[in-house]
Motif scaffolding. Structure first.
Motif, PDB file in Angstrom:
ATOM      1  N   CYS A  24       0.818  -1.211   0.000  1.00  0.00           N
ATOM      2  CA  CYS A  24       0.000   0.000   0.000  1.00  0.00           C
ATOM      3  C   CYS A  24       0.851   1.261   0.000  1.00  0.00           C
ATOM      4  CB  CYS A  24      -0.929   0.002   1.211  1.00  0.00           C
ATOM      5  SG  CYS A  24      -2.208  -1.272   1.146  1.00  0.00           S
ATOM      6  N   TYR A  61      -6.916   8.500   0.904  1.00  0.00           N
ATOM      7  CA  TYR A  61      -6.933   8.027  -0.473  1.00  0.00           C
ATOM      8  C   TYR A  61      -7.465   6.599  -0.569  1.00  0.00           C
ATOM      9  CZ  TYR A  61      -4.000  12.093  -1.268  1.00  0.00           C
ATOM     10  OH  TYR A  61      -3.530  13.366  -1.322  1.00  0.00           O
ATOM     11  N   ASP A  62      -8.171   6.360  -1.663  1.00  0.00           N
ATOM     12  CA  ASP A  62      -8.688   5.042  -2.012  1.00  0.00           C
ATOM     13  C   ASP A  62      -7.845   4.536  -3.169  1.00  0.00           C
ATOM     14  OD1 ASP A  62     -10.073   2.839  -2.900  1.00  0.00           O
ATOM     15  OD2 ASP A  62     -11.996   3.862  -3.135  1.00  0.00           O
ATOM     16  N   MET A  63      -7.172   3.404  -2.976  1.00  0.00           N
ATOM     17  CA  MET A  63      -6.218   2.918  -3.971  1.00  0.00           C
ATOM     18  C   MET A  63      -6.570   1.510  -4.436  1.00  0.00           C
ATOM     19  SD  MET A  63      -2.693   4.272  -2.156  1.00  0.00           S
ATOM     20  CE  MET A  63      -2.787   3.047  -0.835  1.00  0.00           C
ATOM     21  N   GLU A  64      -6.410   1.278  -5.727  1.00  0.00           N
ATOM     22  CA  GLU A  64      -6.580  -0.059  -6.304  1.00  0.00           C
ATOM     23  C   GLU A  64      -5.210  -0.579  -6.713  1.00  0.00           C
ATOM     24  OE1 GLU A  64      -9.793  -0.756  -9.052  1.00  0.00           O
ATOM     25  OE2 GLU A  64     -10.739   1.143  -8.467  1.00  0.00           O
ATOM     26  N   LEU A  65      -4.841  -1.730  -6.169  1.00  0.00           N
ATOM     27  CA  LEU A  65      -3.511  -2.294  -6.394  1.00  0.00           C
ATOM     28  C   LEU A  65      -3.605  -3.539  -7.267  1.00  0.00           C
ATOM     29  CD1 LEU A  65      -3.393  -0.689  -3.592  1.00  0.00           C
ATOM     30  CD2 LEU A  65      -1.446  -2.144  -3.064  1.00  0.00           C
ATOM     31  N   VAL A 125      -6.237   4.385 -10.409  1.00  0.00           N
ATOM     32  CA  VAL A 125      -5.587   3.570  -9.378  1.00  0.00           C
ATOM     33  C   VAL A 125      -5.483   4.271  -8.025  1.00  0.00           C
ATOM     34  CG1 VAL A 125      -4.269   2.190 -11.026  1.00  0.00           C
ATOM     35  CG2 VAL A 125      -3.320   4.365 -10.174  1.00  0.00           C
ATOM     36  N   LEU A 126      -5.928   5.538  -7.962  1.00  0.00           N
ATOM     37  CA  LEU A 126      -5.884   6.289  -6.699  1.00  0.00           C
ATOM     38  C   LEU A 126      -6.817   7.486  -6.806  1.00  0.00           C
ATOM     39  CD1 LEU A 126      -2.868   7.236  -4.496  1.00  0.00           C
ATOM     40  CD2 LEU A 126      -4.365   9.055  -5.340  1.00  0.00           C
ATOM     41  N   VAL A 132       2.516   6.450  -7.145  1.00  0.00           N
ATOM     42  CA  VAL A 132       1.528   7.311  -7.797  1.00  0.00           C
ATOM     43  C   VAL A 132       1.876   8.781  -7.570  1.00  0.00           C
ATOM     44  CG1 VAL A 132      -0.883   8.045  -7.800  1.00  0.00           C
ATOM     45  CG2 VAL A 132      -0.323   5.617  -7.705  1.00  0.00           C
ATOM     46  N   GLY A 148      -9.123  -3.240  -2.446  1.00  0.00           N
ATOM     47  CA  GLY A 148      -8.169  -2.150  -2.525  1.00  0.00           C
ATOM     48  C   GLY A 148      -7.670  -1.779  -1.149  1.00  0.00           C
ATOM     49  N   HIS A 203       2.628   1.656  -3.364  1.00  0.00           N
ATOM     50  CA  HIS A 203       1.703   2.105  -4.408  1.00  0.00           C
ATOM     51  C   HIS A 203       1.451   3.607  -4.291  1.00  0.00           C
ATOM     52  CE1 HIS A 203      -1.650   1.662  -7.278  1.00  0.00           C
ATOM     53  NE2 HIS A 203      -2.282   2.549  -6.512  1.00  0.00           N
ATOM     54  N   TYR A 204       1.198   4.072  -3.076  1.00  0.00           N
ATOM     55  CA  TYR A 204       0.948   5.498  -2.847  1.00  0.00           C
ATOM     56  C   TYR A 204       2.159   6.335  -3.277  1.00  0.00           C
ATOM     57  CZ  TYR A 204       0.511   9.904  -0.313  1.00  0.00           C
ATOM     58  OH  TYR A 204       0.469  11.233   0.017  1.00  0.00           O
TER      59      TYR A 204
END
Length: 235
Positions: free
Chosen positions: A11, A46-50, A37-38, A18, A87, A14-15
């Protein structure tokens, strides 16, 4: 603990990737609208899709034979319950309290119907009132009782890795993170299957609504790494 650490690292990585890409390409205006993706879910969260969650390394989250919460999910939704979204939420230090909301509406506006979808939240750090856990308003998943009532709130401060399972229609909000550390939470949304088709939330999770980020910008080399690269070129 290894699984929690793996999710936490994924997580955060990924953040950072991005945000590095946003900085490198001057995409700050697009960030306000959100990427595939964010996307922002309130200031500082934040809402993230990995994509990494679709790999075998994270099958402990997505494989129904491995996920320890699946007996409860099936008890609520039925044996054919399906994972429809997944996510990670990330709450930064200083993030503001979210607006109270329900993730899903009642599919029948006249009669209260059984649960058609549930969320499983898995915090990746221990929750306390200082780092902004999720606050729930009990009973608000019932038709006609959706409004926030302070006397009905419940805020589970669970330890890292403890699943919190709730009706998709239940009112909730992430509280302000007063701590010095980020608070990441893995989320998994399951749906019952009716007439061979599962419910899917096109409002919250449609990637078509957001900008496509594209390729991730590479991390710049450190001073030491640049020096090593030059030495290799010389030799």
């Amino acid at each position: 603990e290894d699984q929690i650490d793996r999710c936490y690292a994924a997580c955060i990585d990924h953040y950072e990737k991005v945000m590095r890409t946003v900085q490198a390409r001057s995409l700050h205006h697009e960030l306000a609208d959100g990427f595939d993706v964010l996307r922002e879910r309130g200031r500082g969260r934040y809402d993230m899709e990995l994509d990494l969650f679709d790999t075998d390394a994270f099958s402990f989250l997505t494989d129904p034979r491995k996920a320890s919460w699946m007996p409860i999910v099936r008890k609520i939704l039925g044996e054919d319950a399906s994972l429809v979204h997944k996510g990670c939420f990330l709450s930064l230090p200083g993030s503001e309290t979210q607006v109270y909301h329900q993730d899903g509406v009642h599919l029948n506006k006249k009669t209260h119907k059984p649960c058609y979808a549930i969320n499983v939240f898995i915090p990746l750090v221990d929750c306390s009132m200082s780092n902004g856990p999720t606050e729930f308003c009990l009973g608000t998943h019932y038709l006609g009782y959706e409004n926030f009532i302070k006397e009905q709130v419940y805020t589970p401060c669970v330890s890292a890795g403890t699943p919190v399972i709730f009706d998709y229609r239940l009112g909730h909000r992430g509280l302000r993170n007063y701590g010095q550390c980020v608070r990441p939470v893995v989320y998994l949304t399951y749906s019952s299957v009716a007439s061979g088709k599962e419910f899917r939330d096109s409002v919250n999770f449609s990637r078509k609504r957001y900008h496509k980020l594209g390729d991730i910008a590479e991390k710049p080399l450190s001073r030491e790494e640049r020096a090593q690269k030059r030495r290799r070129q010389v030799t």
